[in-house]
Design a protein around this motif. Structure first.
Motif, PDB file in Angstrom:
ATOM      1  N   GLY A  42       0.806  -1.390   0.033  1.00 30.33           N
ATOM      2  CA  GLY A  42       0.095  -0.028  -0.064  1.00 30.33           C
ATOM      3  C   GLY A  42       0.583   1.339  -0.114  1.00 30.33           C
ATOM      4  O   GLY A  42       0.199   2.401   0.022  1.00 30.33           O
ATOM      5  N   THR A  43       2.060   1.261   0.133  1.00 31.69           N
ATOM      6  CA  THR A  43       2.902   2.473   0.079  1.00 31.69           C
ATOM      7  C   THR A  43       2.774   3.243  -1.026  1.00 31.69           C
ATOM      8  O   THR A  43       2.995   2.658  -2.204  1.00 31.69           O
ATOM      9  CB  THR A  43       4.508   2.061   0.310  1.00 31.69           C
ATOM     10  N   ALA A  44       2.391   4.479  -1.111  1.00 29.80           N
ATOM     11  CA  ALA A  44       2.334   5.274  -2.095  1.00 29.80           C
ATOM     12  C   ALA A  44       3.310   6.448  -2.404  1.00 29.80           C
ATOM     13  O   ALA A  44       3.943   6.865  -1.380  1.00 29.80           O
ATOM     14  CB  ALA A  44       0.813   5.859  -2.048  1.00 29.80           C
ATOM     15  N   CYS A  45       3.694   6.884  -3.615  1.00 34.07           N
ATOM     16  CA  CYS A  45       4.489   8.017  -3.950  1.00 34.07           C
ATOM     17  C   CYS A  45       3.949   9.213  -3.309  1.00 34.07           C
ATOM     18  O   CYS A  45       2.766   9.402  -3.755  1.00 34.07           O
ATOM     19  CB  CYS A  45       4.783   8.102  -5.520  1.00 34.07           C
ATOM     20  N   PRO A  46       4.819  10.245  -2.649  1.00 32.74           N
ATOM     21  CA  PRO A  46       4.150  11.445  -2.076  1.00 32.74           C
ATOM     22  C   PRO A  46       3.757  12.263  -3.198  1.00 32.74           C
ATOM     23  O   PRO A  46       3.127  13.090  -2.823  1.00 32.74           O
ATOM     24  CB  PRO A  46       5.175  11.577  -1.250  1.00 32.74           C
ATOM     25  N   SER A  47       4.452  12.176  -4.325  1.00 36.83           N
ATOM     26  CA  SER A  47       4.039  13.111  -5.317  1.00 36.83           C
ATOM     27  C   SER A  47       2.797  12.664  -6.082  1.00 36.83           C
ATOM     28  O   SER A  47       2.077  13.819  -6.656  1.00 36.83           O
ATOM     29  CB  SER A  47       5.122  13.333  -6.312  1.00 36.83           C
ATOM     30  N   CYS A  48       2.849  11.545  -6.878  1.00 38.66           N
ATOM     31  CA  CYS A  48       1.797  11.183  -7.786  1.00 38.66           C
ATOM     32  C   CYS A  48       0.676  10.492  -7.123  1.00 38.66           C
ATOM     33  O   CYS A  48      -0.369  10.208  -7.671  1.00 38.66           O
ATOM     34  CB  CYS A  48       2.339  10.698  -9.237  1.00 38.66           C
ATOM     35  N   VAL A  61       7.028   3.920 -14.186  1.00 38.82           N
ATOM     36  CA  VAL A  61       6.905   4.773 -12.895  1.00 38.82           C
ATOM     37  C   VAL A  61       6.150   6.059 -13.305  1.00 38.82           C
ATOM     38  O   VAL A  61       5.539   6.118 -14.142  1.00 38.82           O
ATOM     39  CB  VAL A  61       8.359   5.804 -12.466  1.00 38.82           C
ATOM     40  N   GLY A  62       5.252   6.740 -12.055  1.00 33.78           N
ATOM     41  CA  GLY A  62       4.269   7.602 -12.386  1.00 33.78           C
ATOM     42  C   GLY A  62       4.990   9.152 -12.533  1.00 33.78           C
ATOM     43  O   GLY A  62       4.464  10.067 -13.358  1.00 33.78           O
ATOM     44  N   CYS A  63       6.222   9.298 -12.074  1.00 34.89           N
ATOM     45  CA  CYS A  63       6.672  10.698 -11.774  1.00 34.89           C
ATOM     46  C   CYS A  63       8.080  10.741 -11.613  1.00 34.89           C
ATOM     47  O   CYS A  63       8.656   9.447 -11.226  1.00 34.89           O
ATOM     48  CB  CYS A  63       5.789  11.565 -10.921  1.00 34.89           C
ATOM     49  N   PRO A  64       9.046  11.563 -11.496  1.00 37.37           N
ATOM     50  CA  PRO A  64      10.226  11.420 -11.159  1.00 37.37           C
ATOM     51  C   PRO A  64      10.543  11.032  -9.901  1.00 37.37           C
ATOM     52  O   PRO A  64      11.626  10.638  -9.541  1.00 37.37           O
ATOM     53  CB  PRO A  64      10.588  12.910 -11.469  1.00 37.37           C
ATOM     54  N   THR A  65       9.743  11.376  -8.904  1.00 40.33           N
ATOM     55  CA  THR A  65       9.861  11.295  -7.472  1.00 40.33           C
ATOM     56  C   THR A  65       9.749   9.641  -7.471  1.00 40.33           C
ATOM     57  O   THR A  65      10.551   9.137  -6.445  1.00 40.33           O
ATOM     58  CB  THR A  65       8.788  11.960  -6.607  1.00 40.33           C
ATOM     59  N   CYS A  66       9.065   8.965  -8.118  1.00 40.43           N
ATOM     60  CA  CYS A  66       8.794   7.414  -7.999  1.00 40.43           C
ATOM     61  C   CYS A  66      10.257   6.668  -8.152  1.00 40.43           C
ATOM     62  O   CYS A  66      10.492   5.932  -7.394  1.00 40.43           O
ATOM     63  CB  CYS A  66       8.000   6.929  -9.012  1.00 40.43           C
ATOM     64  N   TYR A  67      11.305   7.325  -8.915  1.00 43.68           N
ATOM     65  CA  TYR A  67      12.558   6.806  -8.983  1.00 43.68           C
ATOM     66  C   TYR A  67      13.314   6.692  -7.766  1.00 43.68           C
ATOM     67  O   TYR A  67      13.891   5.648  -7.318  1.00 43.68           O
ATOM     68  CB  TYR A  67      13.485   7.593 -10.092  1.00 43.68           C
ATOM     69  N   SER A  68      13.176   7.808  -6.977  1.00 40.32           N
ATOM     70  CA  SER A  68      13.755   7.733  -5.608  1.00 40.32           C
ATOM     71  C   SER A  68      13.215   6.976  -4.650  1.00 40.32           C
ATOM     72  O   SER A  68      13.522   6.259  -3.777  1.00 40.32           O
ATOM     73  CB  SER A  68      14.098   8.921  -4.994  1.00 40.32           C
TER      74      SER A  68
END
Length: 142
Positions: A42-48, A61-68
């Motif tokens: 359930g962990t989700a990317c804080p940006s997207c 990936v959904g956005c650049p933040t997903c990479y990190s």
């Protein structure tokens, strides 16, 4: 052995948990394993807002933040796509493509030379002939 998370039930599974610095290995009960699996999925990317489960299903990936944020998962996908390498190397054009391009250019120049000779434009024909010699020289070095 007792579960190292709850301390209440008998540990039945050895799990490697990703931590800040290193991978931590713990012995857990089945209840704690299920809870951690739900949290992990359930962990989700804080940006997207893309979840780990969506990332693993879509393989994108959904956005650049997903990479990190999903670094371990992305590294695993890159390793899979790059046959074990952890960096993207891409593809390189074949050497024959340079040769093919030069051969096509040579054919066009020869056609132009024939047209100039038929039109009796010998000055232009001489320029084209020098271009042909230059392309032929390039072909010898490919």
């Amino acid at each position: 052995m007792r579960c190292q998370r709850c301390g209440e039930r008998e540990a039945i599974v050895r799990v490697k948990l990703p931590q800040e610095s290193e991978t931590d290995e713990k012995f857990l009960c089945s209840v704690c394993v299920r809870e951690l699996a739900r949290e992990y999925q359930g962990t989700a990317c804080p940006s997207c807002g893309m979840t780990r489960q969506q990332l693993l299903h879509l393989r994108k990936v959904g956005c650049p933040t997903c990479y990190s944020f999903f670094k371990d998962e992305v590294d695993g996908m890159v390793r899979q796509f790059q046959h074990g390498h952890t960096q993207h190397y891409g593809s390189r054009p074949d050497e024959e493509s340079v040769e093919k391009r030069l051969n096509q250019q040579l054919s066009r120049l020869k056609e132009q030379l024939n047209r100039k000779i038929l039109a009796e434009d010998y000055e232009e024909a001489e320029v084209i002939k020098q271009q042909i010699e230059s392309v032929e020289e390039d072909l010898r070095h490919v």
